[in-house]
Design an enzyme around this catalytic site. Structure first.
Site, mmCIF file in Angstrom:
data_model
loop_
_atom_site.group_PDB
_atom_site.id
_atom_site.type_symbol
_atom_site.label_atom_id
_atom_site.label_comp_id
_atom_site.label_asym_id
_atom_site.label_seq_id
_atom_site.Cartn_x
_atom_site.Cartn_y
_atom_site.Cartn_z
ATOM 1 N N ARG A 206 0.838 -1.206 0.000
ATOM 2 C CA ARG A 206 0.000 0.000 0.000
ATOM 3 C C ARG A 206 0.871 1.255 0.000
ATOM 4 N NH1 ARG A 206 -4.804 1.585 4.339
ATOM 5 N NH2 ARG A 206 -5.151 3.690 3.558
ATOM 6 N N ASN B 208 -10.728 -3.886 -1.799
ATOM 7 C CA ASN B 208 -10.531 -2.829 -2.795
ATOM 8 C C ASN B 208 -9.539 -3.234 -3.881
ATOM 9 O OD1 ASN B 208 -12.217 -0.689 -1.881
ATOM 10 N ND2 ASN B 208 -10.833 -0.349 -0.171
ATOM 11 N N CYS C 247 -19.358 -1.554 0.131
ATOM 12 C CA CYS C 247 -18.551 -0.419 0.575
ATOM 13 C C CYS C 247 -19.284 0.254 1.723
ATOM 14 C CB CYS C 247 -18.336 0.563 -0.576
ATOM 15 S SG CYS C 247 -17.252 1.955 -0.158
ATOM 16 N N HIS D 143 -16.227 4.339 -4.900
ATOM 17 C CA HIS D 143 -15.310 5.437 -4.596
ATOM 18 C C HIS D 143 -15.376 6.562 -5.640
ATOM 19 C CE1 HIS D 143 -12.597 3.001 -1.626
ATOM 20 N NE2 HIS D 143 -13.881 3.052 -1.272
ATOM 21 N N TYR E 265 -13.829 10.634 -1.939
ATOM 22 C CA TYR E 265 -12.892 10.270 -3.004
ATOM 23 C C TYR E 265 -12.966 11.213 -4.199
ATOM 24 C CZ TYR E 265 -12.023 6.053 -0.357
ATOM 25 O OH TYR E 265 -11.665 5.181 0.644
#
Length: 416
Positions: free
Chosen positions: A88, A142, A162, A192, A239
């Site tokens: 990440r 995700n 989500c 998102h 987002y």
């Protein structure tokens, strides 16, 4: 009812277990599946104490054996992170070198995560199909839209989940001083990449009044100017900040540690807390981990699909004509009827051209991203980057594709 949680060693898991027990989901067995055995033991021990504290009778088992964990399950929740926080961190920092937003689900970082994740999820789904053919796969992994499309395209029984929509509903309900279940929200777009277009209470849309009276708080929640929210007449998801305030966010990211590093520190502290045999309730620190209201969203969705209730929840599922400018097989995030047949997107009012253009653009990127994740190849990765509205320039896409592939080669057999 048996529920298997793949990625059960996640620090999210206790929140999910707490929700299952607190909301009284009639589960007889919970199987936490994770390859990280020490972490799994810590999380599993805390999860058992939560169940005991709340008086829920479910039997909880932990296992590193995927087949044993999913066999006979009625629902399988996917909440895995291939590569952990280290990968990440790469997703969030590598794009910055090319002048692009660094985020784990949006833009180039989201593509890196998709490349690593889709093949793993599909292998898991194959075992679920073999050992629990009646099970529904609930995907919280995700990038949810891309992963859910991969599952559906491969013929699996899957629904994408989500927590953003439920979080928005609860925020609006709090501002209005009403119970969340009295409120209906029109929350539409892609995962998102969504806008809340209405908030209906007793037949009246309260959103215009809400933007007038609580615009400042809503603005702070999504990180965008209140004037923009009032001009658009909607509440964009957080987002959308990566699109509507790109340069501001890029400057912020370049001058602060990655979210991955912050989460890594939070997780280490959480695991120390979870190991305390006297801990029986969720620690306050967990709220900083993210994923608020995940348990409520998951329990509501599982209850609806297993109970065949035909309740309406925001989910990720096939477009099937809801947005006529997208292919039917595209995956969208909209209010959906949830039943034993899965999720069926409900008809929606046409999208404003401002929103529709961005949805079409990002949906096209998601198709190319999935193609790259399934079939590999540097050229496919570059094409996906060229298609994304946050990148879209050859001078950025070409070097970024090479860096993404190199950084993720450990997880990409075709790149070694």
């Amino acid at each position: 009812m048996k529920i298997a949680i793949v990625g059960g060693g996640s620090t999210y898991t206790p929140e999910l277990i707490d929700g299952i027990a607190r909301l009284g989901l009639p589960v007889t067995e919970l199987a936490l599946v994770d390859p990280a055995e020490p972490r799994l033991a810590t999380v599993g021990g805390f999860a058992r104490r939560i169940l005991a504290e709340l008086g829920h009778p479910a039997r909880l088992v932990t296992t590193t054996d995927l087949d044993a964990g999913v066999a006979g399950a009625d629902a399988v929740l996917l909440q895995l992170r291939v590569g952990g926080q280290q990968a990440r961190h790469s997703d969030e920092t590598l794009p910055l070198e090319c002048g692009c937003i660094g985020q784990e689900t949006t833009g180039a970082g989201g593509l890196g995560k998709a490349l690593r994740t889709v093949p793993v999820v599909l292998r898991i789904a194959e075992r679920v199909a073999a050992l629990a053919p009646q099970a529904w796969i609930i995907d919280f992994t995700n990038p949810v839209g891309i992963v859910t499309k991969a599952l559906l395209d491969a013929g699996h029984r899957a629904i994408g989940l989500c927590n953003v929509a439920l979080g928005m509903r609860m925020t609006i309900a709090s501002h209005l001083g009403v119970a969340p279940d009295r409120l209906g929200i029109d929350h539409v777009g892609l995962n998102h990449l969504t806008w809340t277009r209405s908030a209906v209470l007793d037949g009246k849309d309260m959103l215009p009044e809400l933007l007038r009276t609580h615009g400042g708080e809503l603005s702070a929640r999504v990180g965008l100017p209140v004037a923009l929210l009032r001009n658009l007449g909607v509440i964009p998801s957080y987002y959308l900040r990566f699109f509507y305030a790109h340069d501001i966010v890029l400057d912020e990211q370049r001058s602060s540690p990655s979210r991955a590093k912050k989460v890594e520190a939070i997780e280490a502290e959480l695991l120390t807390m979870y190991a305390d045999p006297g801990l029986t309730q969720l620690p306050q620190l967990l709220t900083q981990r993210g994923g608020a209201h995940y348990s409520e969203a998951a329990v509501q969705l599982i209850s609806a699909v297993i109970g065949d209730t035909h309740a309406v929840h925001v989910a990720n599922t096939r477009n099937d004509g809801v947005f006529p400018f997208l292919p039917d097989e595209a995956v969208i995030e909209v209010p959906s009827e949830i039943s034993a047949a899965g999720a069926r997107a409900l008809p929606a009012a046409p999208l404003d051209p401002l929103f529709a253009g961005l949805v079409a653009h990002v949906s096209a990127y998601e198709q190319l991203a999935l193609d790259a994740a399934l079939h590999g190849g540097l050229e496919r990765v570059e094409r996906a980057l060229l298609a994304h509205p946050l990148i879209g320039q050859a001078a950025m896409a070409e070097p970024l594709a090479a860096r993404l592939v190199a950084a993720n080669a450990e997880y990409l057999p075709w790149a070694r």
